[in-house]
Write a protein that holds these residues in place. Structure first.
Motif, PDB file in Angstrom:
ATOM      1  N   GLN A 326       6.147  -0.727   5.917  1.00 51.10           N
ATOM      2  CA  GLN A 326       5.556  -0.025   7.016  1.00 51.10           C
ATOM      3  C   GLN A 326       5.127  -1.375   7.758  1.00 51.10           C
ATOM      4  O   GLN A 326       4.465  -2.260   7.051  1.00 51.10           O
ATOM      5  CB  GLN A 326       4.239   0.586   6.967  1.00 51.10           C
ATOM      6  CG  GLN A 326       4.140   2.046   6.144  1.00 51.10           C
ATOM      7  CD  GLN A 326       4.846   3.185   6.785  1.00 51.10           C
ATOM      8  OE1 GLN A 326       5.266   3.192   7.617  1.00 51.10           O
ATOM      9  NE2 GLN A 326       6.080   4.056   6.094  1.00 51.10           N
ATOM     10  N   THR A 352      -4.052   3.242   8.428  1.00 52.92           N
ATOM     11  CA  THR A 352      -2.031   2.695   8.955  1.00 52.92           C
ATOM     12  C   THR A 352      -1.321   2.536   7.495  1.00 52.92           C
ATOM     13  O   THR A 352       0.333   3.430   7.948  1.00 52.92           O
ATOM     14  CB  THR A 352      -2.264   2.154   9.974  1.00 52.92           C
ATOM     15  OG1 THR A 352      -2.452   1.997  11.283  1.00 52.92           O
ATOM     16  CG2 THR A 352      -0.500   1.844  10.526  1.00 52.92           C
ATOM     17  N   ASN A 353      -1.486   1.391   6.570  1.00 51.13           N
ATOM     18  CA  ASN A 353      -1.221   1.593   5.780  1.00 51.13           C
ATOM     19  C   ASN A 353      -1.060   2.490   4.284  1.00 51.13           C
ATOM     20  O   ASN A 353      -1.078   2.111   3.008  1.00 51.13           O
ATOM     21  CB  ASN A 353      -1.293   0.389   4.873  1.00 51.13           C
ATOM     22  CG  ASN A 353      -0.788  -1.286   5.792  1.00 51.13           C
ATOM     23  OD1 ASN A 353      -0.246  -1.032   6.560  1.00 51.13           O
ATOM     24  ND2 ASN A 353      -1.764  -1.760   6.084  1.00 51.13           N
ATOM     25  N   LEU A 395       1.448   3.234  14.874  1.00 46.87           N
ATOM     26  CA  LEU A 395       2.484   2.428  14.683  1.00 46.87           C
ATOM     27  C   LEU A 395       4.015   2.918  15.309  1.00 46.87           C
ATOM     28  O   LEU A 395       5.137   1.929  15.764  1.00 46.87           O
ATOM     29  CB  LEU A 395       2.999   3.589  13.176  1.00 46.87           C
ATOM     30  CG  LEU A 395       2.497   3.070  12.034  1.00 46.87           C
ATOM     31  CD1 LEU A 395       3.337   4.209  11.087  1.00 46.87           C
ATOM     32  CD2 LEU A 395       3.107   2.401  11.283  1.00 46.87           C
ATOM     33  N   SER A 400       2.943  -2.691  17.413  1.00 49.15           N
ATOM     34  CA  SER A 400       4.145  -2.911  16.342  1.00 49.15           C
ATOM     35  C   SER A 400       5.234  -4.229  15.992  1.00 49.15           C
ATOM     36  O   SER A 400       5.923  -3.419  15.309  1.00 49.15           O
ATOM     37  CB  SER A 400       4.156  -1.272  15.262  1.00 49.15           C
ATOM     38  OG  SER A 400       5.056  -1.177  16.938  1.00 49.15           O
TER      39      SER A 400
END
Length: 402
Positions: A326, A352-353, A395, A400
């Protein structure tokens, strides 16, 4: 002051002599020799040391000890970029002269644009020889005679050509100057082309970095389906040989059925380019023997113009996405974009991960109640109400690709 003085002297110079005709090539060069030199000037931007071959020939034909091309004069904020040719070869020169302090001492500046002149025509020689610049930079390099030109490039750019001889040689003649004058238009065009190409290359590098940051592998194929280049993300995926790999310079999927479909998509892309049809984009998912989530692969034809020729011309781009990799948004940019505290950024990036709130709390070595308090603050600052919405927001943000 040196520039102003040189410019005032230049206004009193005699008019530039008319250029020689094609039948009167300077220095008694053959047409083949002069044509080869001009060709080397246009090849110059492609050399590892720009214009090394052309400067070597100029040095040879003029009996010079140094030929220097200053691609960017020094300023207070940046060093000069210059290429020089001497008895030991050609190189990108880096020394004290590249600094603004050294450049500012040089009296041989401010020449009339695109005109070859000798230093004797610009300044008083005795004053020059007794000056600091001569003693620091000129005399140690066994230089006495100098001819040069300041070349103005559209858009405000400037480069400088300087050619020198030692005290043991004769001064440059009018024929020598005429020879250099004949080269200036070609050198000017070549420098302009280099500037254009470097601008395009800078944009390409910028886009490549963005693709890397977004964890998108990029592979470019030529008209034979062979790989001509790939980015670091694609290299990492291909090295794993887990679902897709390189065989004899071509992309192949692990399983036969999927490989046939991948080859069909690539073939369609190549046929699309050859027939000048509208750009097509197709996709396939590739199964991985490791059991990891499938790779997403997108195949897109690259439009070419009428002058696109050669076996290595890009024809098809293949984009590969590994779900387990990601994008990693920048900690600092996330903080600035959303007004998070450092603790909130750390939690948001872990979510987010793919970590749960409890897993993130354990990773950060904080209590669950503290993690929940951070999450409520994060929701308040971003306007979202679910963790899935937060992940999507982060994201899809500019962080990002930072």
């Amino acid at each position: 002051m040196a520039t102003a003085a040189a410019a005032s002297v230049a206004t009193a110079l005699p008019a530039q002599p008319a250029s020689t005709t094609v039948e009167q090539l300077p220095l008694s060069l053959s047409f083949e020799q002069f044509s080869d030199l001009v060709g080397q000037i246009y090849e110059g931007p492609l050399e590892d040391v720009p214009w090394a071959s052309a400067m070597r020939l100029v040095r040879q034909y003029l009996g010079a000890n140094w030929v220097t091309l200053i691609l960017r004069p020094a300023s207070i904020s940046q060093q000069a970029i210059l290429v020089r040719a001497g008895e030991h070869g050609e190189d990108l020169y880096g020394a004290a002269y590249n600094q603004f302090q050294g450049f500012s001492l040089d009296p041989f500046v401010g020449l009339p644009p695109d005109r070859v002149l000798a230093i004797d025509e610009m300044i008083d020689i005795r004053t020059w020889i007794e000056g600091d610049f001569y003693k620091q930079f000129i005399e140690p390099n066994n230089i006495r005679y100098i001819i040069g030109a300041d070349i103005r490039i559209e858009g405000g750019g400037e480069c400088r050509l300087r050619i020198t001889r030692p005290v043991t040689e004769k001064n440059f003649s009018e024929q020598d100057k005429a020879f250099c004058q004949r080269l200036l238009p070609h050198l000017k065009r070549s420098v302009k082309l280099r500037s254009r190409v470097e601008g395009i290359e800078s944009e390409r590098r910028l886009y490549a970095v963005a693709m890397d940051r977004m964890q998108i592998g990029t592979v470019v194929l030529n008209e034979q389906g062979l790989i001509v280049r790939s980015n670091s993300v694609a290299d990492g995926i291909l090295e794993e040989k887990d679902g897709i790999q390189v065989v004899k310079g071509k992309l192949h999927a692990e399983y036969a059925l999927e490989d046939r479909e991948l080859q069909r998509l690539i073939k369609n892309g190549l046929s699309n380019v050859a027939s000048a049809s509208p750009v097509i984009t197709e996709a396939i998912s590739l199964t991985r023997p490791s059991g990891q989530p499938k790779l997403g692969v997108l195949v897109r034809s690259i439009p070419c113009n009428d002058l696109s020729e050669g076996n290595d011309w890009p024809q098809v781009a293949v984009f590969i996405r590994d779900p387990k990799h990601q994008p990693a948004p920048s900690h600092e940019l996330v903080r600035r974009l959303f007004g998070f505290t450092s603790a909130e950024v750390a939690l948001a990036l872990l979510l987010t991960n793919g970590l749960t709130l409890d897993e993130a709390a354990a990773e950060l070595n904080i209590r669950k109640n503290t993690a929940r308090a951070h999450l409520r603050s994060i929701f308040s600052k971003t306007g979202v109400t679910r963790q899935t919405m937060l992940v999507r927001l982060l994201l899809n943000s500019v962080a990002s690709v930072s």
